[in-house]
Structures are given as C-alpha cells and as structure tokens.
Write an enzyme that holds these catalytic residues in place. Structure first.
Site, PDB file in Angstrom:
ATOM      1  N   ASP A   1      -1.869   0.716  -6.194  1.00  0.00           N
ATOM      2  CA  ASP A   1      -2.478   1.945  -5.690  1.00  0.00           C
ATOM      3  C   ASP A   1      -2.129   3.025  -6.709  1.00  0.00           C
ATOM      4  O   ASP A   1      -0.970   3.401  -6.840  1.00  0.00           O
ATOM      5  CB  ASP A   1      -1.877   2.264  -4.313  1.00  0.00           C
ATOM      6  CG  ASP A   1      -2.289   3.644  -3.781  1.00  0.00           C
ATOM      7  OD1 ASP A   1      -2.924   4.405  -4.534  1.00  0.00           O
ATOM      8  OD2 ASP A   1      -1.949   3.944  -2.625  1.00  0.00           O
TER       9      ASP A   1
ATOM     10  N   TYR B   1      10.842   5.676   0.037  1.00  0.00           N
ATOM     11  CA  TYR B   1       9.508   5.331   0.500  1.00  0.00           C
ATOM     12  C   TYR B   1       8.460   5.874  -0.467  1.00  0.00           C
ATOM     13  O   TYR B   1       8.414   7.065  -0.734  1.00  0.00           O
ATOM     14  CB  TYR B   1       9.261   5.894   1.908  1.00  0.00           C
ATOM     15  CG  TYR B   1       7.894   5.527   2.425  1.00  0.00           C
ATOM     16  CD1 TYR B   1       7.617   4.209   2.775  1.00  0.00           C
ATOM     17  CD2 TYR B   1       6.886   6.469   2.526  1.00  0.00           C
ATOM     18  CE1 TYR B   1       6.358   3.840   3.219  1.00  0.00           C
ATOM     19  CE2 TYR B   1       5.624   6.117   2.975  1.00  0.00           C
ATOM     20  CZ  TYR B   1       5.374   4.802   3.320  1.00  0.00           C
ATOM     21  OH  TYR B   1       4.119   4.443   3.749  1.00  0.00           O
TER      22      TYR B   1
ATOM     23  N   LYS C   1       2.994   1.887   1.162  1.00  0.00           N
ATOM     24  CA  LYS C   1       3.121   0.509   1.616  1.00  0.00           C
ATOM     25  C   LYS C   1       2.738  -0.451   0.495  1.00  0.00           C
ATOM     26  O   LYS C   1       2.054  -0.092  -0.455  1.00  0.00           O
ATOM     27  CB  LYS C   1       2.228   0.319   2.843  1.00  0.00           C
ATOM     28  CG  LYS C   1       2.821  -0.590   3.887  1.00  0.00           C
ATOM     29  CD  LYS C   1       4.227  -0.212   4.279  1.00  0.00           C
ATOM     30  CE  LYS C   1       4.937  -1.321   5.032  1.00  0.00           C
ATOM     31  NZ  LYS C   1       6.350  -1.028   5.264  1.00  0.00           N
TER      32      LYS C   1
HETATM   33  C1  F6R Z   1      -0.314   5.114   2.619  1.00  0.00           C
HETATM   34  C2  F6R Z   1      -0.224   5.267   4.056  1.00  0.00           C
HETATM   35  C3  F6R Z   1      -0.491   6.585   4.651  1.00  0.00           C
HETATM   36  C4  F6R Z   1       0.494   7.660   4.243  1.00  0.00           C
HETATM   37  C5  F6R Z   1       0.214   8.959   4.992  1.00  0.00           C
HETATM   38  C6  F6R Z   1       1.139  10.092   4.554  1.00  0.00           C
HETATM   39  O1  F6R Z   1      -0.210   3.792   2.229  1.00  0.00           O
HETATM   40  O2  F6R Z   1       0.043   4.349   4.741  1.00  0.00           O
HETATM   41  O3  F6R Z   1      -0.513   6.450   6.053  1.00  0.00           O
HETATM   42  O4  F6R Z   1       1.795   7.231   4.442  1.00  0.00           O
HETATM   43  O5  F6R Z   1      -1.099   9.376   4.772  1.00  0.00           O
HETATM   44  O6  F6R Z   1       1.016  10.240   3.200  1.00  0.00           O
HETATM   45  P1  F6R Z   1       1.757  11.386   2.376  1.00  0.00           P
HETATM   46  O7  F6R Z   1       3.224  11.277   2.723  1.00  0.00           O
HETATM   47  O8  F6R Z   1       1.451  11.014   0.962  1.00  0.00           O
HETATM   48  O9  F6R Z   1       1.154  12.667   2.805  1.00  0.00           O
HETATM   49 MG    MG Z   2      -2.251   5.326  -1.291  1.00  0.00          MG
HETATM   50 MG    MG Z   3      -2.855   1.034   0.026  1.00  0.00          MG
END
Ligand code: F6R
Ligand code: MG
Ligand code: MG
Length: 371
Positions: A11, A228, A231
């Site tokens: 990603d 973190y 994923k």
């Molecule tokens: C990405 C994912 C999303 C993010 C969420 C918060 O793989 O699972 O659910 O974790 O959109 O993203 P941030 O912390 O980048 O704002």
């Molecule tokens: Mg992403």
């Molecule tokens: Mg992804």
C-alpha cells in the site's frame, strides 16, 4: 520447466482515504512491469489490486527471495509513491518502511508470496488478494482446501490426494516454524492455526515433495515497524487440479464469509467478503474486509488470464450474508467481539491512549469497605 510465481504487494497510497488506488499509480505499475518483461527480468506479469493495495504478479526463472526481483518491486513501489505524492494520495509510501533497499524485501514493508515449481502440462493457479485484514486470514480457507473433506471432495475421492498434505506453519511472534502432516496431525495443527494473529500457514506441500502447492505472504507491518502503520493485507497463491484441489474446491471456502481481523483501524473483526474486481473498494467503515481471486493458466511461465473468479452470482449469498454480519458486528460499536481483544489491540494505536490514563488507576484494596 521450472517457474517462479511471485506476488509482491504494498500500500503506497490510497484513493480516497484507504479505499482504492488511483489509476495513475496503477499505470505506473504496469509500465514498470512491461519494461521489466522487455528487459528479460520477467517472463510475464499481471498488475492487480485489492482496495488500497497494489500487487505485482510476476513469473520468472530466478526462484523465491531473489534480489533482482525484490529490488525491482521495491523500485517500482518507490516510483509509484512519487506519483502518489504528486496526486496528494493518502498515506503515500506508507508500506515502504526503510529508506533504501538492501538485499531482499524481508522486514522492509511490502508483502510477498513466492513459489518455485515445475510447471505441469496444464497449470491452473489462483492468486488471492485481500484488503483490511491480516496474513492469518488464509489459515481457514487453506485448512478447508487441503484438509477438510467436507470442502474438498478430492481428499476422499481422488487417490492422488487421499494421503493428504503437509502444512508449514509460522509462529510470527517467536519467528519459528513447524511442519504438520495431515490428516494425521490435524488436531495438533488446529491448536495453532485457529489463532491466526500469531500462527500462519506459509506453505502447503504434497506429501513426499518439497515443491509448494500454495504460498501466502506472512509479513506483519506492526512487528516490522514496532508501531501501527496499517494492516498487512495479505496475498496468497494456490495451484489447482490434477492431484490438487479443483478450482471449485479452492474457491469454495470463501462461500462462507468467515470472520477476520483488520477492519477499521486494524482493530475490528468483520466478515471476509469475496468480491469481483469491480467491487474491491472497501468503503463502509473502511470495509468490510474483502478478497478478490484472479485465476490464471500458466503456459511456459506466461500468465494466461486473469479470470475474475468471484465475479460470479454463486457468491451472491456469501456477499449478502457478509453484509448482514457486517450490520450485526457494527451494532457492537466499540465493544468486543467487534473490536479486537485487548492483546491484539496492542498492535494498534490504542496503547497510546491507555498510556495517558495509566496513572489514574489506583489499587482496589479497601475501596469496598470505604463505602
Ligand atoms: C487502513 C485501515 C483504515 C485506517 C483508518 C484510519 O488499512 O484499515 O481503517 O486505519 O482509515 O487511518 P488514519 O489513521 O491514517 O487516519
Ligand atoms: Mg492504506
Ligand atoms: Mg490495504
């Protein structure tokens, strides 16, 4: 002819948020792959995606863990990151955890699933790509495909499958591996693979052969980065037919939208929804987690395909059920079991919140008497 199938994924920027990949980024991936084929590095390629993850599906003759192939993938993801930055894409370069490539991709962020094998007269292979989940999500379907006669009729009926298969299981925390021979050791194996956040099936082998018939990506970003960073969104390749599970037996486990971890902020359980490539864009609560299946026939290492295997009405019930399960889970809001158990929340951003409150906790002793 011996051929290596490599799926390398990352990603490196989402469009919009974490839901999709911008077409300009996919074009850049395709250009790089075409150039690598032109130069003779690759026999063939297919550029693919699931959600916000780009997958480079490649065939070559260099074996797994090859420096040239891994370097090519790294450079390609770096080049795509530049486009992601130019277009202001979300989380540009997210999975590239180090500044420079060194040797191979191990521990550097991108996930990879690679296997080398002697191409059979006809070689059907299915490449599975997932978004919003973790590598252990392949445990359940691999078990069903290669060890469950209620899924795979061939385990009962086909004399060449009747002896069963061997499973290489990795302990991602202690970095150890073990091989289970099934069906004899089924119950032993289930002790471990039923805990998919830690124990992950890496390879499946025929008995009496070290040539893999299935392989998964097992990298966990949190364990590499120590924090973190999104994923893992794993990939898997499975060879089919002629003494291996039929294509339909390989796809059958996904007719049940089983629960996986990784939805919203990598912190929630949700149903694993099989979708055609037109629907690989998770948007509801950044999900639900989903999987696409690209089918190929290999011919002299050429990837004849892909066929979009889940773009088929026979998965409509699985999708419908997945949406019902999604509704059910969502109503739990921040409560388990929608939210992951506490030990797995350690791999998310929650420990930072807990840290702030830790001094507010006082011992229970005496409190009941005081009232
Ligand atoms: C990405 C994912 C999303 C993010 C969420 C918060 O793989 O699972 O659910 O974790 O959109 O993203 P941030 O912390 O980048 O704002
Ligand atoms: Mg992403
Ligand atoms: Mg992804």
């Amino acid at each position: 002819m011996k051929v290596t199938l490599s799926i390398i994924k990352a990603d490196v920027g989402g469009y919009v948020g974490h839901s999709d990949v911008h077409p300009a980024m996919l074009n850049r991936a395709r250009e790089a792959l075409a150039e690598a084929k032109e130069k003779g590095l690759l026999i063939d390629y297919c550029q693919a995606k699931c959600g916000d993850d780009i997958a480079l599906i490649m065939t070559h003759d260099k074996g797994p863990d090859n420096e040239e192939i891994h370097r090519f993938a790294w450079n390609t993801f770096e080049a795509i990151t530049e486009i992601a930055k130019d277009l202001g894409q979300y989380g540009a370069g997210q999975d590239l955890l180090t500044d420079a490539f060194s040797g191979n991709l191990r521990g550097m962020g991108p996930g990879f699933a690679e296997m080398e094998f002697e191409e059979r007269k006809s070689e059907p292979v299915i490449c599975f790509l997932a978004d919003k989940t973790e590598p252990g999500s392949w445990n359940f379907p691999l078990y069903k495909m290669f060890a469950d006669p209620f899924n795979t009729a061939g385990l009962v009926i086909d004399p060449s499958m009747h002896d069963g298969f061997r499973f290489e299981v990795h302990d991602l925390i202690e970095e150890k591996k073990i091989i289970f021979s099934c069906p004899e050791e089924l119950y032993d194996m289930l002790v471990f693979i039923g805990a998919p956040s830690r124990y992950v099936i890496k390879h499946v082998f025929r008995k009496g052969s070290d040539e893999p018939v299935a392989v998964t990506s097992t990298q966990r970003l949190f364990l590499m980065a120590g924090r973190y960073v999104g994923k893992d969104d794993p990939v898997m390749a499975v060879r089919c037919q002629s003494g291996l599970p039929a294509v339909g037996e390989v796809l059958e486990p996904f007719a049940f939208p089983y629960t996986v971890a990784g939805w919203m902020r990598g912190s929630h359980h949700g149903p694993f929804m099989p979708v055609g490539t037109d629907w690989d864009t998770p948007t509801r609560f950044d999900g639900p987690p989903r999987v696409v299946a690209l089918g190929f026939q290999l011919k002299d290492g050429k990837l004849v395909g892909p066929r979009d295997m889940f773009a088929d009405p026979s998965y409509d019930n699985a999708r419908r059920r997945a949406l019902d399960i999604a509704d059910y889970y969502r109503q739990h809001g921040p409560f388990e079991p929608h939210r992951l158990p506490l030990d797995e929340m350690e791999y998310t951003t929650m420990p930072a919140v807990v840290e702030r409150l830790k001094d507010r906790f006082i011992p229970l002793e005496g409190t009941e008497r005081d009232h």
